[in-house]
Design an enzyme around this catalytic site. Sequence first.
Site, PDB file in Angstrom:
ATOM      1  CB  SER A   6      -0.939   0.006   1.216  1.00 16.42           C
ATOM      2  OG  SER A   6      -0.220  -0.141   2.431  1.00 16.42           O
ATOM      3  CD  GLU A   8       0.755   8.001   4.971  1.00 16.83           C
ATOM      4  OE1 GLU A   8       0.210   6.995   5.501  1.00 16.83           O
ATOM      5  OE2 GLU A   8       1.396   8.848   5.609  1.00 16.83           O
ATOM      6  CG  ASP A  99       1.419  15.541  14.952  1.00 13.73           C
ATOM      7  OD1 ASP A  99       1.520  14.795  15.947  1.00 13.73           O
ATOM      8  OD2 ASP A  99       1.950  15.305  13.849  1.00 13.73           O
ATOM      9  CG  ASP A 148       3.811   4.295  22.526  1.00 14.78           C
ATOM     10  OD1 ASP A 148       2.960   5.182  22.340  1.00 14.78           O
ATOM     11  OD2 ASP A 148       4.476   3.789  21.607  1.00 14.78           O
ATOM     12  CD  GLN A 166       6.708   7.855  12.094  1.00  8.13           C
ATOM     13  OE1 GLN A 166       6.574   7.742  10.872  1.00  8.13           O
ATOM     14  NE2 GLN A 166       6.473   8.972  12.745  1.00  8.13           N
ATOM     15  CG  PHE A 206      10.571  13.625   7.855  1.00  2.00           C
ATOM     16  CD1 PHE A 206      10.214  14.947   8.037  1.00  2.00           C
ATOM     17  CD2 PHE A 206      10.312  13.038   6.621  1.00  2.00           C
ATOM     18  CE1 PHE A 206       9.608  15.681   7.021  1.00  2.00           C
ATOM     19  CE2 PHE A 206       9.714  13.749   5.597  1.00  2.00           C
ATOM     20  CZ  PHE A 206       9.368  15.079   5.796  1.00  2.00           C
ATOM     21  CG  HIS A 256       1.590   2.032   4.467  1.00  3.34           C
ATOM     22  ND1 HIS A 256       0.426   2.066   3.748  1.00  3.34           N
ATOM     23  CD2 HIS A 256       1.804   3.307   4.912  1.00  3.34           C
ATOM     24  CE1 HIS A 256      -0.061   3.303   3.748  1.00  3.34           C
ATOM     25  NE2 HIS A 256       0.773   4.077   4.441  1.00  3.34           N
TER      26      HIS A 256
END
Length: 279
Positions: A6, A8, A99, A148, A166, A206, A256
């Site tokens: 997939s 993004e 965010d 988490d 992520q 990033f 992904h």
Amino acid sequence: MTTSVSFEFFPPNTPVGVEKLKTVVQELGALAPQYFSVTYGAGGATRDKTLSAVMDIAAAGFEAAPHLSCVGSTREGIAGILSAYRAQHIRRVVALRGDLPSGTATAGEFRYASELVSFIRETQGPDWHIEVAAYPEVHPQQRYAAQDMRHFADKMKAGADGAITQFFFNADAYFHFVDEARKLGVTQPIVPGIMPFHNYGRIAQFAQRDGIDIPRWVQMKMEGFMDDAASIRAFGLDVITRLCERLIDGGAPGIHFYTLNQSALTLELCKRLGIGAKV
């Protein structure tokens, strides 16, 4: 066994960007992806652009998965967005906490992604496929890994169908995360999110922002190439190919790719890995 794939995108800001993305969709669409996801700006800043990009993807004959964010959202607003997607036969969504945009002090009516997932399930019924986010190297705003992980398990128990991680460069972090999630009763697929080295400097920024570890040997090699774009591209492809191979060999349910609205590196990686349709 075939590895699913997939991709993004982010919603384009200009007419030129819109046309470019249509081309990228067709190029990556040749790989027969499960779906294309489209991000959602901080506080819903790109809501209309996200909707437009999703409509273009659907019109091209592919499954689209818009992101939905808790931040700055109301129950009424989310219901309205979902209604618009339903009218366009969109049934897949990526539900995120999101965010806070700069200068915003309130998160909206949903505090956590788990609450957003529950709301979608309770108000929309079972015919939505809901993905959520996972953080193999711990969410950047969470101090404790165990906490988490509990938050992640809560999202899955609230009704998520799967998770996308992520991006990361350490396969061990992914496998450890999956093992810990299974111990908490999570049974849904956890798909690794992979960021090709489109631009090393940008990716490094990033990674630093989000607490993602780029192995020192990779950093040193990349920085040593200076402005040698060909060497950076070749080395980056080799690093990400090996990462994906290890993930697939270790049982990852799919890949992904974070494309940054580009196709070349992702197409090359999928060719090397033999995933997706032949191109």
